[in-house]
Design an enzyme around this catalytic site. Structure first.
Site, PDB file in Angstrom:
ATOM      1  N   ASP A   1      77.791  33.897 -34.621  1.00 29.57           N
ATOM      2  CA  ASP A   1      78.632  33.148 -35.538  1.00 29.57           C
ATOM      3  C   ASP A   1      79.896  32.717 -34.792  1.00 29.57           C
ATOM      4  O   ASP A   1      80.138  33.133 -33.664  1.00 29.57           O
ATOM      5  CB  ASP A   1      78.968  33.964 -36.786  1.00 29.57           C
ATOM      6  CG  ASP A   1      79.711  35.259 -36.464  1.00 29.57           C
ATOM      7  OD1 ASP A   1      80.227  35.404 -35.339  1.00 29.57           O
ATOM      8  OD2 ASP A   1      79.782  36.123 -37.349  1.00 29.57           O
TER       9      ASP A   1
ATOM     10  N   ASP B   1      70.697  36.111 -42.664  1.00 26.76           N
ATOM     11  CA  ASP B   1      71.192  37.351 -42.074  1.00 26.76           C
ATOM     12  C   ASP B   1      71.989  38.091 -43.127  1.00 26.76           C
ATOM     13  O   ASP B   1      72.499  37.486 -44.067  1.00 26.76           O
ATOM     14  CB  ASP B   1      72.086  37.075 -40.867  1.00 26.76           C
ATOM     15  CG  ASP B   1      73.475  36.610 -41.289  1.00 26.76           C
ATOM     16  OD1 ASP B   1      74.395  37.446 -41.349  1.00 26.76           O
ATOM     17  OD2 ASP B   1      73.644  35.411 -41.589  1.00 26.76           O
TER      18      ASP B   1
ATOM     19  N   CYS C   1      54.724  51.938 -47.116  1.00 24.91           N
ATOM     20  CA  CYS C   1      55.365  51.457 -45.891  1.00 24.91           C
ATOM     21  C   CYS C   1      54.732  52.136 -44.679  1.00 24.91           C
ATOM     22  O   CYS C   1      54.498  53.348 -44.688  1.00 24.91           O
ATOM     23  CB  CYS C   1      56.864  51.750 -45.934  1.00 24.91           C
ATOM     24  SG  CYS C   1      57.757  51.269 -44.433  1.00 24.91           S
TER      25      CYS C   1
ATOM     26  N   CYS D   1      56.121  52.073 -41.565  1.00 23.63           N
ATOM     27  CA  CYS D   1      57.081  52.229 -40.472  1.00 23.63           C
ATOM     28  C   CYS D   1      57.041  53.652 -39.917  1.00 23.63           C
ATOM     29  O   CYS D   1      56.524  54.573 -40.547  1.00 23.63           O
ATOM     30  CB  CYS D   1      58.494  51.855 -40.932  1.00 23.63           C
ATOM     31  SG  CYS D   1      59.360  53.131 -41.880  1.00 23.63           S
TER      32      CYS D   1
ATOM     33  N   CYS E   1      58.397  56.391 -42.396  1.00 19.72           N
ATOM     34  CA  CYS E   1      57.546  56.756 -43.533  1.00 19.72           C
ATOM     35  C   CYS E   1      56.254  57.440 -43.091  1.00 19.72           C
ATOM     36  O   CYS E   1      55.675  58.225 -43.848  1.00 19.72           O
ATOM     37  CB  CYS E   1      57.236  55.510 -44.363  1.00 19.72           C
ATOM     38  SG  CYS E   1      58.686  54.847 -45.214  1.00 19.72           S
TER      39      CYS E   1
ATOM     40  N   HIS F   1      64.076  52.318 -41.226  1.00 17.87           N
ATOM     41  CA  HIS F   1      63.255  52.023 -42.409  1.00 17.87           C
ATOM     42  C   HIS F   1      63.725  50.766 -43.128  1.00 17.87           C
ATOM     43  O   HIS F   1      62.915  49.902 -43.486  1.00 17.87           O
ATOM     44  CB  HIS F   1      63.253  53.191 -43.398  1.00 17.87           C
ATOM     45  CG  HIS F   1      62.652  52.775 -44.712  1.00 17.87           C
ATOM     46  ND1 HIS F   1      61.293  52.645 -44.903  1.00 17.87           N
ATOM     47  CD2 HIS F   1      63.243  52.387 -45.881  1.00 17.87           C
ATOM     48  CE1 HIS F   1      61.062  52.206 -46.134  1.00 17.87           C
ATOM     49  NE2 HIS F   1      62.226  52.041 -46.746  1.00 17.87           N
TER      50      HIS F   1
END
Length: 410
Positions: free
Chosen positions: A91, A308, A346, A348, A351, A377
């Site tokens: 930015d 974002d 999930c 990931c 998890c 996560h």
């Protein structure tokens, strides 16, 4: 090719496409994790790669203060400095300076502000903001703008929009004159991929293999892409005018800025939807600083390509976790004996391995690992949500809000 954008599928106003940058291709719509100081707090770059992060966001204001643009430039730019081979967006620093409130003074030339670190005085202009972002070397950089506060009267919104347009012209002019000074032009090869020089290992080879070969071979000729920013407060007529006049200046992509500054969510959606009508359909559209899992689905369905937000990482550090069954505040005592996975839907690494009881213990004990696992996560949840959106668009379907829920789990 330095920068290009292709739309590959549509579902109503929603689009799925591919954004080509000097450091790799990005599937859109995309969610960009925020790496404020060249770091997503608590998560190393190899894990970000494992999660499938395609592009990171860095904050010019914070990096300007430390370690300093000159230092990053000397070390080959952000990619090389942080060993990140994929795309980066920075930015302009305008929003961060805006948030300093009493520590800033806005004039036609730019903004004088005091550092939140030590109170020292600094100055950002469109030209110096371009110099800073060129020095940092992100693939996509932003024009210097003024973020309008909420609420603001008509006169204030108009004046702020006009200033942003004048700054956009100055930003583009200065960028066009200095775009060849990007630091990674001098670091082709391993360094161009973001890896420190004189290093070779199987892991490095794997990273290199994941990069599009065209992106690597054209590093010496590639340049950054400068996006314009549409402002205008919460007035949809000013937003229309801002969009049309920003398009006249001419940028390869356009951002919608100045939202999530305290206005009601319903008003945010109204402004976003009306502004999108005036942005070109063949250029990427970036909605800055938004939002919840439900919102990123909603805005992708409206035709936003890039988003974002600090929410997934910031919420993780405060024990708030997003799951397919609703939000979970892992700090609550009711999870102390809960052996279930955080989110049974999930896949990931958190998890798959850890129980809610263990995650609650880590948070209650103030263990650093709690912030790491929670952040992994939440980022995984956001990235998986966006993958679902892209898949639905590719099938010609609209992704409903049923894929995420905002209500706390009972």
């Amino acid at each position: 090719m330095s920068f290009d954008f292709h739309i590959e599928a549509r579902s109503g106003p929603a689009r799925a496409g591919r954004l080509i940058t000097p450091h790799g291709e990005i599937e859109t719509p995309v969610f960009m994790p925020v790496g404020t100081l060249a770091s997503v707090k608590g998560v190393s770059q190899d894990i970000l790669e494992e999660l499938g992060v395609q592009i990171l966001l860095g904050n010019t204001y914070h990096l300007y203060l430390r370690p300093g643009v000159g230092q990053v430039r000397k070390l080959g730019g952000l990619h090389r400095f942080m060993a990140w081979p994929r795309a980066i967006l920075t930015d302009s620093g305008g929003f961060q300076v805006f948030s300093l409130n009493e520590l800033r003074k806005v004039t036609e030339e730019g903004v004088t502000f005091r550092s939140h670190l030590d109170g020292s005085s600094h100055f950002f202009s469109p030209e110096s903001a371009m110099d800073a972002q060129i020095g940092l070397g992100a693939d996509i950089i932003m024009a210097f703008d003024e973020c309008t506060e909420y609420p603001a009267n008509q006169e204030r919104m108009r004046a702020s929009m006009e200033l942003t347009l004048r700054w956009a012209e100055r930003s583009k002019r200065h960028f066009d004159e200095h775009k060849d000074e990007v630091p990674w032009r001098d670091h082709v090869g391993t360094a161009a991929l973001g890896c420190p020089g004189e290093r070779s290992s199987p892991a490095d080879a794997e990273v290199s293999d994941r990069q599009p070969r065209a992106a690597v071979s054209t590093q010496a000729q590639a340049t950054q892409a400068l996006f314009g920013i549409v402002q205008g407060g919460m007035d949809v007529r000013l937003r229309k005018e801002s969009a049309e006049r920003t398009l006249e200046i001419g940028f390869p992509g356009y951002a919608i800025g100045g939202l999530s500054v305290g206005e009601p969510r319903s008003l945010t959606r109204e402004v976003v939807e009306s502004t999108l009508e005036h942005l070109p359909t063949d250029k990427p559209r970036y909605l800055m600083g938004v939002g919840t899992p439900e919102e990123i689905v909603e805005y992708a369905n409206l035709g936003v390509d890039m988003m974002d937000c600090v929410l997934p990482t910031r919420a993780a550090r405060h024990g708030l976790l997003f799951t397919s069954e609703g939000k979970i505040s892992i700090k609550q005592a009711r999870y102390a004996g809960d052996e279930a996975a955080l989110d049974p839907n999930c896949g990931c690494r958190v998890c798959r391995r850890y129980s809610r009881a263990y995650l609650r213990h880590l948070y209650a004990a103030n263990e650093v690992l709690a912030q790491v696992l929670n952040t992994v996560h939440n980022l995984s949840f956001y990235l998986d949500t966006m993958r679902s959106v892209r898949h639905s668009i590719s099938l010609g379907k609209e992704t409903g809000s049923s894929c995420v829920r905002s209500q706390p789990k009972p």
